[in-house]
Design a protein around this motif. Structure first.
Motif, short mmCIF file in Angstrom:
data_model
loop_
_atom_site.label_atom_id
_atom_site.label_comp_id
_atom_site.label_asym_id
_atom_site.label_seq_id
_atom_site.Cartn_x
_atom_site.Cartn_y
_atom_site.Cartn_z
N GLN A 216 0.84 -1.02 -0.07
CA GLN A 216 -0.19 0.00 0.00
C GLN A 216 0.84 1.16 -0.01
O GLN A 216 0.50 2.39 -0.46
CB GLN A 216 -0.82 -0.05 1.49
CG GLN A 216 -2.13 -1.06 1.20
CD GLN A 216 -2.77 -0.93 2.37
OE1 GLN A 216 -2.85 -0.34 3.17
NE2 GLN A 216 -4.04 -1.79 2.38
N ASP A 217 1.97 1.17 0.53
CA ASP A 217 3.00 2.37 0.75
C ASP A 217 3.87 2.46 -0.82
O ASP A 217 3.93 3.44 -1.11
CB ASP A 217 3.73 2.06 2.07
CG ASP A 217 4.81 3.46 2.02
OD1 ASP A 217 4.20 4.44 2.15
OD2 ASP A 217 5.96 3.31 2.19
N SER A 218 4.34 1.28 -1.03
CA SER A 218 5.28 1.44 -1.94
C SER A 218 4.85 1.37 -3.45
O SER A 218 5.30 2.05 -4.33
CB SER A 218 6.34 0.00 -2.01
OG SER A 218 6.85 -0.08 -0.77
N VAL A 219 3.72 0.77 -3.78
CA VAL A 219 2.96 0.68 -5.35
C VAL A 219 2.74 2.21 -5.71
O VAL A 219 3.32 2.53 -6.84
CB VAL A 219 2.06 -0.17 -5.15
CG1 VAL A 219 1.34 0.02 -6.74
CG2 VAL A 219 2.31 -1.74 -5.24
N PRO A 220 2.01 2.92 -4.90
CA PRO A 220 1.74 4.35 -5.29
C PRO A 220 3.10 5.03 -5.49
O PRO A 220 3.30 5.96 -6.32
CB PRO A 220 1.01 4.85 -3.98
CG PRO A 220 0.10 3.74 -3.46
CD PRO A 220 1.41 2.67 -3.72
N LYS A 221 4.02 4.79 -4.59
CA LYS A 221 5.43 5.70 -4.70
C LYS A 221 6.29 5.39 -6.01
O LYS A 221 6.66 6.25 -6.53
CB LYS A 221 6.34 5.35 -3.59
CG LYS A 221 5.95 6.02 -2.15
CD LYS A 221 6.80 5.58 -1.00
CE LYS A 221 6.13 6.25 0.21
NZ LYS A 221 7.14 5.83 1.17
N PHE A 222 5.97 4.04 -6.43
CA PHE A 222 6.70 3.55 -7.59
C PHE A 222 5.81 4.40 -8.53
O PHE A 222 6.53 4.76 -9.79
CB PHE A 222 6.39 2.09 -7.79
CG PHE A 222 7.55 1.04 -7.06
CD1 PHE A 222 8.92 1.34 -7.22
CD2 PHE A 222 7.08 0.20 -6.34
CE1 PHE A 222 9.91 0.78 -6.60
CE2 PHE A 222 7.91 -0.72 -5.62
CZ PHE A 222 9.50 -0.49 -5.92
N ILE A 223 4.65 4.42 -8.70
CA ILE A 223 4.01 5.08 -9.74
C ILE A 223 4.08 6.57 -9.73
O ILE A 223 4.24 7.15 -10.88
CB ILE A 223 2.41 4.60 -9.54
CG1 ILE A 223 1.86 3.04 -9.86
CG2 ILE A 223 1.45 5.71 -10.56
CD1 ILE A 223 0.51 2.72 -9.47
N MET A 224 4.21 7.27 -8.76
CA MET A 224 4.55 8.58 -8.57
C MET A 224 6.03 8.83 -9.12
O MET A 224 6.34 9.79 -9.96
CB MET A 224 4.20 9.14 -6.98
CG MET A 224 2.91 9.19 -6.88
SD MET A 224 1.88 10.39 -7.66
CE MET A 224 2.65 11.77 -7.58
N LEU A 225 6.82 8.01 -8.90
CA LEU A 225 8.19 8.54 -9.27
C LEU A 225 8.58 8.08 -10.71
O LEU A 225 9.25 8.76 -11.46
CB LEU A 225 9.24 7.44 -8.28
CG LEU A 225 10.58 7.38 -8.64
CD1 LEU A 225 11.33 8.97 -8.43
CD2 LEU A 225 11.60 6.36 -7.86
N LEU A 226 8.31 6.67 -10.98
CA LEU A 226 8.61 6.17 -12.36
C LEU A 226 7.68 6.58 -13.39
O LEU A 226 8.11 6.51 -14.72
CB LEU A 226 8.47 4.62 -12.32
CG LEU A 226 9.70 4.05 -11.29
CD1 LEU A 226 9.62 2.67 -10.99
CD2 LEU A 226 11.19 4.57 -11.51
#
Length: 251
Positions: A216-226
């Motif tokens: 829940q924390d990492s998937v949105p961060k991947f999407i935002m960053l990449l």
């Protein structure tokens, strides 16, 4: 509006032909519109009708709900654990329970891959819509509008592939190592007095919370960053050179 445009990286050179100056202004508008669309992602202040709020809804509501739906139902979980315990030959007590826990935990983690990738797919679909909406600033310059959409959608597709690869890698890393020493894990010592079935179930539920929280924390961060932040920078810095390269901007 003019102050916001001055902050963008696309600058207006002096003494341009009127037609080219108008095109540059259209590109500035695309930069501004895209930036504004996702300016509030990750906050509680985004306009409910904005694209940022749609992504917030995906990240904060739909994605957690789909992760929850991917959990093995309790009756099926009980059957799976019993079957695994019976199938493990040799070993008693904690050793058998540890093996059983690792098998069922990995099966559950694999089931979390689909909702994680679906979260990405939902965001990509929304981004595709935003790109086409932003390109409306080029109405009247149809060839340039078409090429701009093509460049941005192609870049979006490339970033989707990269983001998907990283999400899968994250889940594969979870499968590669079950961290039974995690500070939030209930631990084998805490459940020694339970029956085998109850022990494995408690361990499974405890570890599932850890993995789910991480996704829940990492998937949105991947999407935002990449994807999203990359596209913002691409539009600001690289879109105009790409249009020059294909000679659309000067025609």
């Amino acid at each position: 509006m003019e102050n916001e445009k001055q902050d963008l990286k696309i600058k207006l050179p002096p003494a341009l032909e009127p037609n080219m100056k108008e095109k540059l202004q259209c590109l500035q508008q695309i930069c501004h519109d895209f930036e504004q669309s996702f300016g509030g992602v990750g906050t509680s202040m985004t306009d409910e009708s904005s694209d940022g709020q749609i992504l917030n809804h995906i990240f904060q509501n739909l994605f957690p709900s789909e992760l929850k739906s991917a959990e093995i139902p309790e009756n099926e979980l009980n059957r799976e654990i019993n079957l695994i315990i019976r199938c493990i030959e040799g070993g008693i007590g904690n050793l058998r329970n540890e093996k059983s826990f690792e098998i069922i935990a990995k099966k559950q983690i694999r089931l979390l891959k689909e909702p994680s990738l679906h979260c990405l797919q939902l965001c990509i679909a929304q981004l595709s819509t935003v790109i086409r909406q932003c390109a409306q600033a080029l109405n009247g310059y149809e060839s340039m509008k078409e090429e701009t959409e093509k460049i941005l959608l192609s870049t979006l597709q490339e970033r989707e592939i990269l983001c998907k690869t990283n999400i899968i890698l994250f889940i594969d890393a979870e499968l590669a190592y079950i961290n039974s020493n995690h500070e939030d894990f209930i631990g084998f010592e805490s459940v020694q007095m339970e029956k085998d079935m109850d022990t494995v179930k408690l361990l499974h539920n405890s570890y599932l919370k850890i993995v789910t929280k991480g996704l829940q924390d990492s998937v949105p961060k991947f999407i935002m960053l990449l994807v999203i932040n990359y596209l913002k920078n691409f539009i600001n810095c690289d879109l105009l050179p790409h249009l020059y390269t294909c000679k659309i901007f000067t025609t």
